[in-house]
Enzyme design. Structure first.
Site, mmCIF file in Angstrom:
data_model
loop_
_atom_site.group_PDB
_atom_site.id
_atom_site.type_symbol
_atom_site.label_atom_id
_atom_site.label_comp_id
_atom_site.label_asym_id
_atom_site.label_seq_id
_atom_site.Cartn_x
_atom_site.Cartn_y
_atom_site.Cartn_z
ATOM 1 N N ASP A 204 136.604 28.495 66.895
ATOM 2 C CA ASP A 204 137.429 29.366 67.732
ATOM 3 C C ASP A 204 136.648 30.655 67.990
ATOM 4 O O ASP A 204 135.496 30.777 67.564
ATOM 5 C CB ASP A 204 138.773 29.665 67.050
ATOM 6 C CG ASP A 204 138.613 30.529 65.806
ATOM 7 O OD1 ASP A 204 137.466 30.852 65.422
ATOM 8 O OD2 ASP A 204 139.640 30.900 65.217
ATOM 9 N N ASP A 206 137.203 34.842 67.469
ATOM 10 C CA ASP A 206 138.084 35.807 66.814
ATOM 11 C C ASP A 206 137.784 37.223 67.295
ATOM 12 O O ASP A 206 136.619 37.625 67.360
ATOM 13 C CB ASP A 206 137.868 35.753 65.291
ATOM 14 C CG ASP A 206 138.011 34.356 64.726
ATOM 15 O OD1 ASP A 206 139.157 33.893 64.603
ATOM 16 O OD2 ASP A 206 136.977 33.724 64.424
ATOM 17 N N ASP A 295 141.675 33.809 68.619
ATOM 18 C CA ASP A 295 142.551 34.617 67.760
ATOM 19 C C ASP A 295 142.373 36.085 68.109
ATOM 20 O O ASP A 295 141.249 36.596 68.120
ATOM 21 C CB ASP A 295 142.179 34.434 66.274
ATOM 22 C CG ASP A 295 142.644 33.104 65.721
ATOM 23 O OD1 ASP A 295 143.577 32.510 66.299
ATOM 24 O OD2 ASP A 295 142.081 32.673 64.693
HETATM 25 P P1 ATP Z 1 134.776 29.173 62.672
HETATM 26 O O1 ATP Z 1 133.451 29.273 63.316
HETATM 27 O O2 ATP Z 1 135.077 27.800 62.195
HETATM 28 O O3 ATP Z 1 135.880 29.744 63.493
HETATM 29 P P2 ATP Z 1 135.245 31.468 61.034
HETATM 30 O O4 ATP Z 1 134.516 32.009 59.854
HETATM 31 O O5 ATP Z 1 135.281 32.316 62.249
HETATM 32 O O6 ATP Z 1 134.639 30.045 61.330
HETATM 33 P P3 ATP Z 1 138.142 31.494 61.066
HETATM 34 O O7 ATP Z 1 139.079 30.458 60.539
HETATM 35 O O8 ATP Z 1 138.178 31.730 62.525
HETATM 36 O O9 ATP Z 1 136.699 31.094 60.525
HETATM 37 O O10 ATP Z 1 138.482 32.810 60.291
HETATM 38 C C1 ATP Z 1 137.760 34.013 60.494
HETATM 39 C C2 ATP Z 1 138.143 35.015 59.458
HETATM 40 O O11 ATP Z 1 139.498 35.398 59.635
HETATM 41 C C3 ATP Z 1 138.010 34.476 58.035
HETATM 42 O O12 ATP Z 1 137.298 35.418 57.282
HETATM 43 C C4 ATP Z 1 139.401 34.397 57.507
HETATM 44 O O13 ATP Z 1 139.456 34.823 56.174
HETATM 45 C C5 ATP Z 1 140.171 35.338 58.414
HETATM 46 N N1 ATP Z 1 141.501 34.783 58.651
HETATM 47 C C6 ATP Z 1 141.790 33.655 59.313
HETATM 48 N N2 ATP Z 1 143.111 33.438 59.338
HETATM 49 C C7 ATP Z 1 143.668 34.476 58.680
HETATM 50 C C8 ATP Z 1 144.989 34.849 58.362
HETATM 51 N N3 ATP Z 1 146.017 34.103 58.735
HETATM 52 N N4 ATP Z 1 145.175 35.988 57.688
HETATM 53 C C9 ATP Z 1 144.133 36.740 57.319
HETATM 54 N N5 ATP Z 1 142.864 36.448 57.588
HETATM 55 C C10 ATP Z 1 142.633 35.329 58.247
HETATM 56 MN MN MN Z 2 136.514 31.766 63.879
HETATM 57 MN MN MN Z 3 140.118 32.233 63.691
#
Ligand code: ATP
Ligand code: MN
Ligand code: MN
Length: 371
Positions: A204, A206, A295
């Protein structure tokens, strides 16, 4: 015959937040195997086992060279009997039977397919599997009730299971930036998550949004969402209001890693690269857009550093930071604040560097938080 003097011995500190973990992983085969077992444990509601495998994988990710002999692992932290057995199998036989049979198991495959639907967690998937639903076709035939997120997830299944590229993340960054400054000039948008850590792909995109003047960010999310919606950029969105109150949610209840920021989980409709900025006259022969998970999180500037640290990840790095804070420093860290239990007060910070300093940790930049 191994010459003892030539065996590289490794040494790493025990918390992932004390280590520099780049994307340059010298032990991909081993860490993929352990990550698969972690995923299987998490999908089976065995979080403790999941974390143990994640920690073991993270230690191997931090090593400066490939592991070639078990003797090199002596003294390394977080490597339990189970993980060591898996590593040994792979070093000796090129594969681990446990990993291979997990990968091939009907249950694991079904859990992967079903939780691959946005909005479906392991509990829902497990319930469906017990009802004999193992794939998307069976799900659609079953008449199972899907909530709005799951419907959108199913509809855009293929797109959402295809990795997002950095170029796509950059294109979405431009859109989000335009939305945010249109509704609140001076507001700031930062790319967080895996892309901030330097990853070239992600599941995703963020974003963290703030405004340098405290309070100006209030009410921002609905306006941003309305702007995006009216421009046709959203296929799905669910906004959750900010529910963080320092007095209520402060030191007493720090354990949850769910933060309480105003957030929007969304699915963007992103024009394919060759189509961006082109107005269509004739209907296209092929689809000219794809769905991407995005997100959005809004934070007041006073909590921005904590939010940035908390949303940059990796998930294990975050978990280890909180464990370090609690176990080694008697502090409670969240994406909102840092509380010192001994001094009974909040420790303010305007940057990630200050938070690391409060925690007595060497500063680790985002590109080295890939634990
Ligand atoms: P990817 O490339 O798979 O998206 P990512 O490291 O960006 O990997 P994400 O699941 O998008 O993974 O999460 C990004 C960050 O946001 C992580 O550090 C996670 O701890 C934090 N995070 C995700 N969801 C929540 C939540 N509901 N509440 C607090 N922090 C969150
Ligand atoms: Mn992510
Ligand atoms: Mn995310």
């Amino acid at each position: 015959q191994i010459n003892e003097a030539e065996v590289v011995l490794f040494s790493v500190p025990s918390y992932a937040c004390q280590r520099r973990t780049t994307l340059d992983n010298h032990n991909v085969t081993l860490t993929d195997a352990l990550s698969l077992l972690a995923e299987n444990a998490e999908l089976s509601d065995e979080d403790g086992r999941g974390v143990a495998f994640r920690r073991a994988a993270a230690v191997l990710k931090a090593l400066p060279a490939p592991v070639t002999a078990m003797s090199q692992l002596t003294g390394l932290p977080c490597l339990g009997d189970h993980s060591l057995r898996v590593i040994k199998d792979i070093l000796e036989n090129e594969a681990s039977d446990e990993v291979e049979s997990t990968k091939q198991s009907d249950r694991f495959k079904a859990l992967k397919v079903l939780t691959g639907i946005f909005g479906v967690g392991s509990k829902t998937a497990d319930r469906w599997i017990r009802d004999g639903i193992h794939n998307l076709h069976q799900l659609q035939e079953s008449g199972a009730t899907l909530n709005r997120a799951q419907q959108a997830g199913l509809e855009h299944y293929d797109d959402l299971n295809q990795q997002v590229t950095k170029a796509e993340a950059d294109a979405i960054t431009e859109i989000v930036q335009e939305a945010v400054v249109s509704v609140l000039p001076g507001a700031q948008v930062v790319l967080t998550g895996g892309f901030r850590r330097g990853k070239q792909t992600g599941h995703d995109v963020d974003f963290l949004i703030t405004h340098p003047e405290e309070g100006r960010e209030v009410g921002l999310m609905p306006k941003v969402v309305f702007w995006l919606e009216s421009q046709g950029f959203l296929l799905y969105q669910k906004t959750t209001r900010n529910s963080y109150l320092e007095v209520k949610d402060g030191p007493g209840r720090p354990s949850s890693n769910m933060d309480r920021f105003e957030r929007c989980l969304s699915i963007f409709k992103l024009a394919k690269k060759e189509e961006r900025g082109i107005k269509l006259t004739n209907p296209p022969a092929h689809r000219r857009w794809r769905a991407v998970r995005v997100d959005l999180v809004v934070s007041p500037i006073s909590q921005f550093a904590f939010a940035l640290l908390g949303w940059t990840g990796s998930k294990l790095f975050e978990r280890e930071l909180r464990r370090w804070a609690g176990h080694e420093k008697a502090m409670s860290l969240s994406s909102h604040a840092l509380y010192d239990n001994k001094q009974s007060r909040y420790l303010r910070a305007a940057s990630e560097e200050e938070i690391f300093a409060h925690l007595g940790l060497e500063y680790i930049p985002p590109s080295e938080r890939n634990a």
